[in-house]
Design an enzyme around this catalytic site. Structure first.
Site, PDB file in Angstrom:
ATOM      1  N   ARG A  37      62.935  55.901  77.770  1.00  0.00           N
ATOM      2  CA  ARG A  37      63.273  54.468  77.724  1.00  0.00           C
ATOM      3  C   ARG A  37      64.777  54.306  77.602  1.00  0.00           C
ATOM      4  NH1 ARG A  37      63.131  52.136  73.055  1.00  0.00           N
ATOM      5  NH2 ARG A  37      61.122  52.989  72.405  1.00  0.00           N
ATOM      6  N   TYR A  91      65.488  30.777  92.088  1.00  0.00           N
ATOM      7  CA  TYR A  91      64.183  31.405  92.351  1.00  0.00           C
ATOM      8  C   TYR A  91      63.125  30.908  91.344  1.00  0.00           C
ATOM      9  CZ  TYR A  91      60.725  35.139  92.648  1.00  0.00           C
ATOM     10  OH  TYR A  91      59.561  35.841  92.772  1.00  0.00           O
ATOM     11  N   ASP A 102      72.667  36.026  91.398  1.00  0.00           N
ATOM     12  CA  ASP A 102      71.519  36.720  91.983  1.00  0.00           C
ATOM     13  C   ASP A 102      71.877  36.989  93.445  1.00  0.00           C
ATOM     14  OD1 ASP A 102      69.115  37.345  93.292  1.00  0.00           O
ATOM     15  OD2 ASP A 102      67.903  36.139  91.915  1.00  0.00           O
ATOM     16  N   LYS A 159      63.225  43.703  97.104  1.00  0.00           N
ATOM     17  CA  LYS A 159      63.455  43.133  98.434  1.00  0.00           C
ATOM     18  C   LYS A 159      64.308  44.094  99.270  1.00  0.00           C
ATOM     19  CE  LYS A 159      61.264  39.773  96.391  1.00  0.00           C
ATOM     20  NZ  LYS A 159      61.949  38.698  95.678  1.00  0.00           N
TER      21      LYS A 159
HETATM   22  C1  PLP Z   1      61.826  38.097  94.369  1.00  0.00           C
HETATM   23  C2  PLP Z   1      63.035  37.491  93.741  1.00  0.00           C
HETATM   24  C3  PLP Z   1      63.249  37.567  92.350  1.00  0.00           C
HETATM   25  C4  PLP Z   1      62.228  38.189  91.399  1.00  0.00           C
HETATM   26  O1  PLP Z   1      62.114  39.547  91.600  1.00  0.00           O
HETATM   27  P1  PLP Z   1      60.743  40.378  91.335  1.00  0.00           P
HETATM   28  O2  PLP Z   1      61.115  41.732  91.772  1.00  0.00           O
HETATM   29  O3  PLP Z   1      59.689  39.721  92.168  1.00  0.00           O
HETATM   30  O4  PLP Z   1      60.442  40.259  89.889  1.00  0.00           O
HETATM   31  C5  PLP Z   1      64.422  37.041  91.853  1.00  0.00           C
HETATM   32  N1  PLP Z   1      65.325  36.443  92.641  1.00  0.00           N
HETATM   33  C6  PLP Z   1      65.145  36.327  93.973  1.00  0.00           C
HETATM   34  C7  PLP Z   1      66.178  35.654  94.795  1.00  0.00           C
HETATM   35  C8  PLP Z   1      63.994  36.852  94.565  1.00  0.00           C
HETATM   36  O5  PLP Z   1      63.812  36.727  95.884  1.00  0.00           O
END
Ligand code: PLP
Length: 385
Positions: free
Chosen positions: A46, A98, A170, A195
């Site tokens: 961890r 998001y 983000d 992603k």
């Molecule tokens: C998918 C997404 C998230 C969340 O991420 P997870 O891996 O699904 O927890 C946060 N910000 C954006 C812009 C996203 O597309």
């Protein structure tokens, strides 16, 4: 060093024990300590793990950051960063954030006394007006989901610093090869590594990156204290996925640009949201702060009926949530990512009943265009408004 070289060097880290060119998956929760008094670098996974260390260093390197942390999901990364704030703190958040981030801010953090205001970050006067004596950070997400609204990262980071706030961005939709928020003054970058970074619609993962030692210490403290770390097999898959990030982003974003230009010419399409199009309101800013418009676009076919027909009659894209995979993903935000919003809230965010989101993968763009064309032939041309 150029990004493509940096990507390969950062993800090809030899195993010091054997010389294996790929980092081994160190499936060990605990690490033997050499002596009673001297402890090694790793003790418990961890707190730190050799595979995760390589992957964390790789994601930091891609953003030109010094410190990187990997989490079990994008939401774990985002909520861990938000957990560095305290009771009584206030945050300014992009109104196009998001959905999962919205949920944490609205339904979890208020229980711990962390408050927020949603603001349209393209309106700098509104951002300045929202700053309170207890405001600690401004949270950017650009381009936004699903209408790809662009925020001027440098302008917002500048405003944040004038008021002694930190800026968080983000960067999921662009990936570090198309946009580097740390270069534009942002203090912490977060990603859903699920992603584009991982890139194969296989794992869920999240990342947080910074150049600031003090912020890094705070993020590491929460990562270790709360414990939402990325498992080592997923760290290895993330490293594997990142190796092709440069070529994937180049191919998918140039295909997205072509498809967006084609969509603009189609009488069935009432609106194309893509910041690589000169007709887009965010085009000039996008040109300045990013390499191109990215690999995600959305478009409106006028009605839910038409959107349904496109979803049901295209054969190449996967009809699903998420984005950033090698396969093109078609999604319907009103019933998928933004289903929790009321119809009025959807409309206020530009999420109209005919809106489809398209995350362009690695198929030949001519095939994707032909597939959309045969679907469009089955829908009515909406009346011009
Ligand atoms: C998918 C997404 C998230 C969340 O991420 P997870 O891996 O699904 O927890 C946060 N910000 C954006 C812009 C996203 O597309």
């Amino acid at each position: 060093m150029h990004d493509w070289t940096k990507i390969i060097k950062a993800t090809t880290v030899q195993d010091p024990a054997t010389g294996a060119v790929n980092t081994p998956i160190q499936l060990s929760s605990t690490f033997n300590q050499a002596s009673f008094d001297e402890f090694g670098k790793f003790d418990y996974s961890r707190s730190g793990n050799p595979t995760r260390e390589v992957a964390e260093h790789a994601v930091a390197t891609l953003e030109d950051g010094q410190f990187g942390y990997l989490f079990s999901t994008g939401m774990a990364a985002i909520s861990s960063v938000l957990m560095t704030f305290s009771q009584g703190d206030h945050l300014i958040i992009s109104k196009y954030v998001y959905g999962g981030t919205f949920r944490i801010l609205e339904e979890v953090l208020p229980r711990f006394g962390i408050e927020h205001t949603f603001v349209d970050l393209s309106d700098l006067d509104a951002v300045a007006a929202a700053i309170q004596p207890n405001t600690k950070a401004i949270y950017i997400e650009t381009p936004s989901n699903p209408i790809l609204a662009v925020t001027d990262i440098a302008a917002v980071a500048d405003l944040a610093h004038q008021h002694h706030l930190i800026a968080i961005a983000d960067n999921t939709f662009m990936s570090p090869v198309l946009q580097k928020p740390l270069h534009l003054g942002v203090d912490i970058v977060v990603h859903s590594a699920t992603k584009f970074l991982a890139g194969h619609s296989d794992i869920v993962a999240g990342a947080a990156i910074t150049n600031d030692q003090e912020l890094a210490d705070q993020i590491y403290f929460i990562q270790n204290a709360v414990g939402a770390t990325l498992g080592v097999t997923d760290c290895w898959l993330l490293l594997r996925g990142i190796k092709t990030l440069g070529v994937r982003m180049q191919q998918s974003s140039s295909a997205a640009q072509r498809i967006a230009e084609w969509l603009e010419q189609q009488p069935q399409v009432t609106r194309v949201c893509y910041p690589g199009l000169p007709s887009n309101a965010g085009y000039a800013i996008q040109q300045r702060q990013a390499v191109n418009g990215g690999a995600v676009l959305s478009f409106d076919v006028g009605s839910e009926t038409a959107a349904r027909t496109v979803a049901e009659t295209t054969t190449i894209p996967e009809f699903s949530v998420s984005l950033g995979g090698t396969e093109t993903i078609l999604s319907y935000p009103p019933k998928m990512s933004h289903a929790e919003l009321s119809v009025a809230d959807q409309a206020a965010s530009g999420i109209t009943p005919g809106l489809l989101r398209f995350s362009v993968g690695l198929e030949d763009p001519d095939d994707l265009i032909a597939d959309l064309a045969q679907a469009f032939a089955k829908i009515a041309v909406p009346a011009q408004s």
